[in-house]
Scaffold this motif. Structure first.
Motif, PDB file in Angstrom:
ATOM      1  N   ILE A 340       0.965  -0.921  -0.212  1.00 21.60           N
ATOM      2  CA  ILE A 340       0.057   0.036   0.119  1.00 21.60           C
ATOM      3  C   ILE A 340       0.967   1.263  -0.398  1.00 21.60           C
ATOM      4  CG2 ILE A 340      -1.654   1.415   1.039  1.00 21.60           C
ATOM      5  CD1 ILE A 340      -2.506  -1.034   1.734  1.00 21.60           C
ATOM      6  N   THR A 341       1.962   1.074   0.313  1.00 19.50           N
ATOM      7  CA  THR A 341       3.058   2.336   0.630  1.00 19.50           C
ATOM      8  C   THR A 341       3.434   2.150  -0.649  1.00 19.50           C
ATOM      9  OG1 THR A 341       3.267   1.787   2.902  1.00 19.50           O
ATOM     10  CG2 THR A 341       5.043   3.693   1.822  1.00 19.50           C
ATOM     11  N   TYR A 344       1.271   3.813  -3.014  1.00 21.28           N
ATOM     12  CA  TYR A 344       0.630   5.156  -2.849  1.00 21.28           C
ATOM     13  C   TYR A 344       1.974   6.471  -3.164  1.00 21.28           C
ATOM     14  CZ  TYR A 344       1.266   9.886  -0.422  1.00 21.28           C
ATOM     15  OH  TYR A 344       1.067  11.070   0.653  1.00 21.28           O
ATOM     16  N   SER A 347       1.085   6.153  -7.176  1.00 19.10           N
ATOM     17  CA  SER A 347      -0.092   7.366  -7.927  1.00 19.10           C
ATOM     18  C   SER A 347       0.298   8.514  -7.504  1.00 19.10           C
ATOM     19  CB  SER A 347      -1.101   7.584  -6.533  1.00 19.10           C
ATOM     20  OG  SER A 347      -0.917   7.344  -5.260  1.00 19.10           O
ATOM     21  N   ARG A 348       1.258   9.232  -6.902  1.00 16.25           N
ATOM     22  CA  ARG A 348       2.067  10.864  -6.578  1.00 16.25           C
ATOM     23  C   ARG A 348       2.936  10.903  -8.053  1.00 16.25           C
ATOM     24  NH1 ARG A 348       0.518  14.475  -2.913  1.00 16.25           N
ATOM     25  NH2 ARG A 348       2.349  14.325  -2.656  1.00 16.25           N
ATOM     26  N   THR A 356      -9.301  10.408  -6.572  1.00 17.57           N
ATOM     27  CA  THR A 356      -8.295   9.115  -6.788  1.00 17.57           C
ATOM     28  C   THR A 356      -7.304   9.414  -5.484  1.00 17.57           C
ATOM     29  OG1 THR A 356      -8.991   8.843  -9.084  1.00 17.57           O
ATOM     30  CG2 THR A 356      -6.960   7.486  -8.086  1.00 17.57           C
ATOM     31  N   ARG A 357      -7.106  10.558  -6.130  1.00 16.77           N
ATOM     32  CA  ARG A 357      -5.664  10.513  -5.123  1.00 16.77           C
ATOM     33  C   ARG A 357      -6.008  11.079  -3.900  1.00 16.77           C
ATOM     34  NH1 ARG A 357      -5.205  15.439  -8.679  1.00 16.77           N
ATOM     35  NH2 ARG A 357      -5.902  16.872  -6.272  1.00 16.77           N
ATOM     36  N   ALA A 360      -6.040   7.566  -2.058  1.00 17.30           N
ATOM     37  CA  ALA A 360      -4.798   6.900  -2.487  1.00 17.30           C
ATOM     38  C   ALA A 360      -4.561   7.244  -1.047  1.00 17.30           C
ATOM     39  CB  ALA A 360      -3.759   7.322  -3.280  1.00 17.30           C
ATOM     40  N   VAL A 361      -4.716   8.354  -0.241  1.00 11.03           N
ATOM     41  CA  VAL A 361      -4.319   9.345   1.072  1.00 11.03           C
ATOM     42  C   VAL A 361      -4.835   8.611   2.017  1.00 11.03           C
ATOM     43  CG1 VAL A 361      -4.240  10.644   2.223  1.00 11.03           C
ATOM     44  CG2 VAL A 361      -3.470  10.944   0.004  1.00 11.03           C
ATOM     45  N   THR A 362      -6.319   8.264   1.516  1.00  5.50           N
ATOM     46  CA  THR A 362      -6.828   7.552   2.835  1.00  5.50           C
ATOM     47  C   THR A 362      -7.224   5.821   2.858  1.00  5.50           C
ATOM     48  OG1 THR A 362      -8.543   8.225   2.273  1.00  5.50           O
ATOM     49  CG2 THR A 362      -9.286   6.674   3.616  1.00  5.50           C
ATOM     50  N   LEU A 364      -2.968   4.906   2.846  1.00  6.95           N
ATOM     51  CA  LEU A 364      -2.436   4.828   3.633  1.00  6.95           C
ATOM     52  C   LEU A 364      -2.403   5.161   4.621  1.00  6.95           C
ATOM     53  CD1 LEU A 364       0.741   4.294   2.547  1.00  6.95           C
ATOM     54  CD2 LEU A 364       1.206   7.128   3.134  1.00  6.95           C
TER      55      LEU A 364
END
Length: 401
Positions: A340-341, A344, A347-348, A356-357, A360-362, A364
């Protein structure tokens, strides 16, 4: 020639007659319009294609409207929430060791709990005939039995509520014609999975009620059936949530770049890894493997315990050896957080929509919260049992003195 033919053809194809009017198929039927001029229709004629579909009975509405899709999407979103509640309640039932308190299963009859003292005593006598009472709870009182019975009762009644939340609205939306052909197949699959989930739950409970003359171990349900029960619930939850969000949220059209395809494949692999980790947690719960070792990151004094391959054949250790099961769950949990890390940070590097961003933060944040919470809960449980052991030891020492 083209200049002579194209204008009449355009006028004909643009006629309101051909676009909106449909005549009933009959010998000698005549069009109710002439060169774009609409005439009054005779009885039995239809003014639109949708009316023909309604009258023929072949379909209520050929394509559901946006409003109907929103209603169906919200319904499935609520259903996914009820499934999540069932999973949480099932976990509480497992922690309180209440799952074997109801020793039979009736779809309608058991919905009414015991009300009189005689009914409670009869229910308690049925429980006393099974291994959990004989081996583990032989000194249990009626008041203590009522607690675990109500825990299992609430879990079963919640399961019936989940079934009604799926089946009744599905029948209503189907009758109203708010489901497209593809959505009908999905809804049927979801309702079938709900019914299968209930049957699988009772099949799991039965494994803990079986007499095992050669075993004096604590009665527990089969870890295989427990993993199947949890896995089917997770599939039901994910399928309902995915379908609801596909109806409620607009799709973003992004260019199919190589980076985006790589991110999508990695996201699918990460989802599968998280699902496998959850299933391994069911094996940990089924075998009480979480209490075997109480240190982290090492297990005892070593990274890999010596008793991970004590069973024969070797494959049995993966599913039946508590040490190996806990070791696998630790490895899978760490791998899931790592994946998951990485997801993330991948995705950055790609321009993605804001939604979507945020996802990804949620994801993580939840992954690291899950790891830290489970770690803290584990040590709280261990300290609790360690305190009980010390108290009993001190009491025994005092009696000896």
């Amino acid at each position: 020639m083209q200049r002579l033919l194209l204008p009449p053809l355009k006028a004909l194809t643009g006629s309101p007659c051909l676009r909106f009017l449909v005549l009933r198929a009959a010998p000698g039927a005549q069009c109710g319009c002439s060169w774009g001029i609409r005439r009054p229709l005779r009885p039995g004629q239809y003014s639109s294609i949708s009316e023909v579909a309604l009258q023929s009975g072949k379909g209520k509405v050929s394509l559901p409207s946006k409003a109907a899709e929103r209603v169906v999407g919200r319904w499935l979103l609520i259903c996914s929430g009820t499934v999540a509640g069932a999973v949480i309640l099932g976990g509480v039932t497992r922690l309180t060791e209440s799952g074997l308190s109801m020793v039979d299963w009736h779809l309608i009859k058991e919905m009414k709990p015991p009300t009189s003292q005689e009914e409670w005593e009869a229910e308690f006598q049925k429980y006393q005939q099974f291994p959990e009472f004989k081996i583990l709870n032989h000194d249990m009182t009626l008041a203590e039995f009522k607690f675990i019975w109500y825990m299992e009762y609430s879990h079963r009644m919640w399961g019936r509520l989940v079934g009604l939340a799926y089946i009744l609205p599905a029948a209503y939306f189907w009758r109203k014609g708010w489901l497209s052909r593809g959505m009908k197949g999905r809804v049927l699959a979801l309702c079938g999975l709900v019914c299968f989930q209930g049957l699988l739950g009772w099949y799991m409970v039965k494994s803990g009620l079986e007499e095992k003359p050669d075993s004096y171990d604590i009665p527990r349900v089969s870890q295989y059936r427990l993993a199947a029960h949890l896995g089917s619930a997770l599939v039901l939850y994910c399928a309902s949530l995915w379908t609801s969000l596909s109806l409620l949220l607009p799709q973003h059209k992004l260019p199919e770049t190589r980076q985006l395809l790589r991110l999508r494949r990695f996201a699918h692999g990460t989802a599968g890894l998280v699902f496998l980790t959850a299933l391994s947690g069911a094996f940990v719960a089924g075998l009480d493997a979480g209490l075997v070792y109480n240190s982290f990151p090492k297990m005892g004094e070593s990274w890999i315990p010596e008793d991970v391959f004590t069973f024969s054949p070797i494959l049995r250790n993966v599913f039946e050896n508590p040490t190996m099961v806990q070791f696998d769950h630790r490895v899978l949990g760490i791998s899931s957080v790592t994946a998951i890390t990485v997801l993330y940070f991948l995705s950055r590097r790609i321009p993605l929509p804001r939604r979507t961003r945020m996802a990804a933060v949620t994801l993580l944040a939840l992954a690291y919260t899950q790891g830290s919470v489970l770690f803290n809960i584990f040590f709280l449980i261990f300290n609790f049992f360690e305190g009980i052991i010390n108290i009993r030891f001190e009491d025994g020492a005092n009696e000896h003195c």
